[in-house]
Design a protein around this motif. Structure first.
Motif, PDB file in Angstrom:
ATOM      1  N   VAL A   1      47.953  35.976  48.253  1.00 25.23           N
ATOM      2  CA  VAL A   1      47.141  34.873  48.434  1.00 25.23           C
ATOM      3  C   VAL A   1      46.505  34.447  47.146  1.00 25.23           C
ATOM      4  CG1 VAL A   1      45.114  34.133  49.670  1.00 25.23           C
ATOM      5  CG2 VAL A   1      46.713  35.436  50.699  1.00 25.23           C
ATOM      6  N   SER A   2      45.888  35.194  46.301  1.00 23.15           N
ATOM      7  CA  SER A   2      45.379  34.800  45.180  1.00 23.15           C
ATOM      8  C   SER A   2      46.256  33.992  44.274  1.00 23.15           C
ATOM      9  CB  SER A   2      44.619  35.934  44.276  1.00 23.15           C
ATOM     10  OG  SER A   2      43.995  35.604  43.246  1.00 23.15           O
ATOM     11  N   LEU A   3      47.427  34.689  43.991  1.00 21.83           N
ATOM     12  CA  LEU A   3      48.450  34.205  43.018  1.00 21.83           C
ATOM     13  C   LEU A   3      48.888  32.747  43.419  1.00 21.83           C
ATOM     14  CD1 LEU A   3      50.105  34.569  40.497  1.00 21.83           C
ATOM     15  CD2 LEU A   3      51.785  35.957  41.781  1.00 21.83           C
ATOM     16  N   CYS A   4      49.234  32.619  44.566  1.00 17.09           N
ATOM     17  CA  CYS A   4      49.649  31.342  45.270  1.00 17.09           C
ATOM     18  C   CYS A   4      48.754  30.273  45.180  1.00 17.09           C
ATOM     19  CB  CYS A   4      50.122  31.666  46.774  1.00 17.09           C
ATOM     20  SG  CYS A   4      50.826  30.345  47.629  1.00 17.09           S
ATOM     21  N   ARG A   5      47.426  30.673  45.265  1.00 17.77           N
ATOM     22  CA  ARG A   5      46.250  29.629  45.086  1.00 17.77           C
ATOM     23  C   ARG A   5      46.329  29.207  43.822  1.00 17.77           C
ATOM     24  NH1 ARG A   5      42.300  32.062  48.502  1.00 17.77           N
ATOM     25  NH2 ARG A   5      42.012  33.395  46.601  1.00 17.77           N
ATOM     26  N   ALA A   6      46.218  30.390  42.934  1.00 14.64           N
ATOM     27  CA  ALA A   6      46.205  29.884  41.526  1.00 14.64           C
ATOM     28  C   ALA A   6      47.424  29.212  40.784  1.00 14.64           C
ATOM     29  CB  ALA A   6      45.981  31.094  40.724  1.00 14.64           C
ATOM     30  N   LEU A   7      48.520  29.356  41.408  1.00  9.58           N
ATOM     31  CA  LEU A   7      49.627  28.306  40.904  1.00  9.58           C
ATOM     32  C   LEU A   7      49.586  26.915  41.612  1.00  9.58           C
ATOM     33  CD1 LEU A   7      52.220  31.031  41.499  1.00  9.58           C
ATOM     34  CD2 LEU A   7      51.370  30.174  39.207  1.00  9.58           C
ATOM     35  N   GLY A   8      48.997  26.759  42.352  1.00 14.25           N
ATOM     36  CA  GLY A   8      48.661  25.099  42.914  1.00 14.25           C
ATOM     37  C   GLY A   8      49.735  24.898  43.916  1.00 14.25           C
ATOM     38  N   GLY A   9      50.350  25.948  44.429  1.00 12.44           N
ATOM     39  CA  GLY A   9      51.273  25.506  45.361  1.00 12.44           C
ATOM     40  C   GLY A   9      52.802  25.419  44.966  1.00 12.44           C
ATOM     41  N   GLU A  10      52.964  25.420  43.593  1.00 12.04           N
ATOM     42  CA  GLU A  10      54.253  25.366  42.718  1.00 12.04           C
ATOM     43  C   GLU A  10      54.786  26.793  41.957  1.00 12.04           C
ATOM     44  OE1 GLU A  10      54.464  21.972  40.804  1.00 12.04           O
ATOM     45  OE2 GLU A  10      54.052  20.668  42.314  1.00 12.04           O
ATOM     46  N   LEU A  11      55.910  27.447  42.344  1.00  7.49           N
ATOM     47  CA  LEU A  11      56.150  28.370  41.407  1.00  7.49           C
ATOM     48  C   LEU A  11      57.553  28.158  40.840  1.00  7.49           C
ATOM     49  CD1 LEU A  11      55.913  31.346  40.514  1.00  7.49           C
ATOM     50  CD2 LEU A  11      56.856  32.006  42.707  1.00  7.49           C
TER      51      LEU A  11
END
Length: 459
Positions: free
Chosen positions: A346-356
């Motif tokens: 959850v933390s990583l997904c949020r930090a990426l702003g929805g784009e990977l």
């Protein structure tokens, strides 16, 4: 009213910000300006001083007047809450007089009445030192463009970090100040330095290039930034400066080459190796962020054990990182327990702003399983780029049950075959939230089934 008429040519109300409170023998004026005729100037100034005993004037504008420094001392003896605006010439003359007579009471009154604003003045070290040594809480504001001598006086300014604010500091001045702080055991003044620079650290590449000698480390900017980060994270007392540091950097911790002096194309590929201590310090600083903060780890190398410290980043951190670091972060999501995995994902997904974007990286079974876990625990990933990742049908099957959460999915330039066609068609048909699936340059021979759904891009 006779008194008012007698100074009618002297007192002029300014704008709509005037607030008059009439009481018996008392009057309060928010702001006033004075206009003197030359022949009556001294007499009118004396009358004004007398008038101030009965009127409360909050601000007095004398910028249009040329008044001798000696005459102005009459106003400095006034005890009321009076702010004075003076012309540049008047301030210069008054400063010279105060330095000459060394009257501390008048000097403190002067600093208070002008609000410490000396931005119009050209000073020298002797005058500035005298002002800084006054036992007063008044902060002094100076214009560095008018006082170039301060560039060579930085070490002498270090004992006064709470007393001075620098306007229009050049990047070379900021860089020299930071260097001097780390030469001397004065790191505790970092918070005051940030305040003195009005919470703006300007280290633009062009200016740095002009003051940096050929032997200076080409990564000077980000190494200095790391030192500041370590300093603010060193102790509980210093951590109070973390929010000031983030504000000064405009909430951007940029450890990429973009923060450095101009580098050759070859040098731009040289990464910055972040240690365990570096990541711990960065993590400490980020816990103090109160606004959206960007952490830029492009052009950086980090060991897994160190990078693990950055996974539980706060809600307000936005991450930019190299593909290698992103791949490491995804691989670290599983953690030691399901609860830990949920928190990390959850933390990583949020930090990426929805784009990977993991394009042009090689994915294996382990990283695909970690990515599937991240997708399973997160709902905010809207765009996923897995092009040029050596994806096979087998690896795609590891991911496909979680890809319905992605709105834009790029699977181009991989090794996907007709064997995966049914699963891809089923994924899109039952998930209207999916907007686009790109399949360019795969090993799919029969493309006919994909023609019926315009969300597929395969041609």
């Amino acid at each position: 009213m006779k008194t008012c008429r007698s100074v009618g040519r002297v007192l002029r109300r300014c704008g709509s910000e005037v607030d008059l409170i009439l009481k018996p023998r008392k009057m309060s004026v928010r702001e006033a300006s004075l206009i003197f005729e030359h022949t009556t100037q001294l007499h009118s100034l004396s009358s004004l001083v007398s008038l101030l005993r009965h009127w409360t004037v909050r601000q007095l504008d004398l910028t249009e007047l040329s008044i001798s420094a000696l005459d102005l001392t009459q106003l400095l003896k006034h005890d009321g809450p009076l702010k004075i605006k003076l012309s540049e010439e008047s301030v210069q003359q008054l400063l010279a007089l105060l330095h000459e007579i060394q009257d501390q009471d008048l000097t403190r009154s002067f600093l208070s009445k002008v609000g410490g604003d000396l931005t119009s003045c050209s000073l020298n070290w002797e005058v500035l030192q005298y002002l800084l040594q006054q036992a007063s809480a008044q902060t002094i504001t100076v214009n560095l463009r008018k006082n170039c001598f301060l560039q060579e006086s930085i070490t002498r300014l270090l004992p006064f970090p709470d007393r001075i604010v620098f306007k229009r500091p050049s990047p070379s001045f900021v860089l020299t100040t930071i260097r001097e702080i780390y030469k001397a055991p004065t790191r505790h003044i970092i918070p005051s330095l940030l305040s003195s620079l009005d919470h703006v650290i300007n280290l633009t590449c062009r200016e740095l290039d002009s003051v940096t000698n050929p032997g200076w480390n080409k990564n000077v900017d980000r190494n200095l930034l790391l030192r500041l980060i370590h300093c603010c994270a060193a102790s509980d007392a210093q951590q109070g400066a973390a929010s000031d540091l983030l504000r000064a950097l405009q909430h951007r911790l940029d450890l990429s080459c973009s923060s450095c002096v101009e580098l050759s194309e070859e040098d731009q590929t040289e990464p910055l190796s972040l240690t365990f201590a570096d990541c711990r310090a960065v993590s400490t600083i980020l816990r103090h962020c109160s606004l959206d903060t960007q952490l830029d780890l492009r052009d950086c190398e980090v060991e897994d054990s160190s990078l693990d410290l950055l996974l539980p980043v706060p809600d307000r951190v936005r991450l930019r990182a190299s593909k290698a670091v992103l791949l490491q972060l995804v691989s670290l999501v599983p953690g030691s327990s399901e609860r830990d995995a949920v928190r990390r994902g959850v933390s990583l997904c949020r930090a990426l702003g929805g784009e990977l974007d993991l394009s042009h990286t090689t994915l294996d079974q382990s990283t695909c399983a970690a990515l599937a876990l991240m997708l399973d625990f997160s709902d905010g990933l809207t765009e996923l780029d897995l092009s040029h990742c050596q994806l096979t049908d087998q690896l795609l099957l590891t991911l496909i049950t979680h890809l319905h959460k992605v709105q834009v999915l790029d699977l181009s330039h991989n090794k996907i075959t007709d064997a995966a066609t049914h699963r891809l068609l089923q994924l899109v048909s039952i998930n209207p939230s999916i907007e686009t699936v790109r399949l360019f340059n795969n090993n799919i021979v029969d493309r006919t089934p994909f023609k019926e759904d315009k969300r597929f891009e395969i041609w």
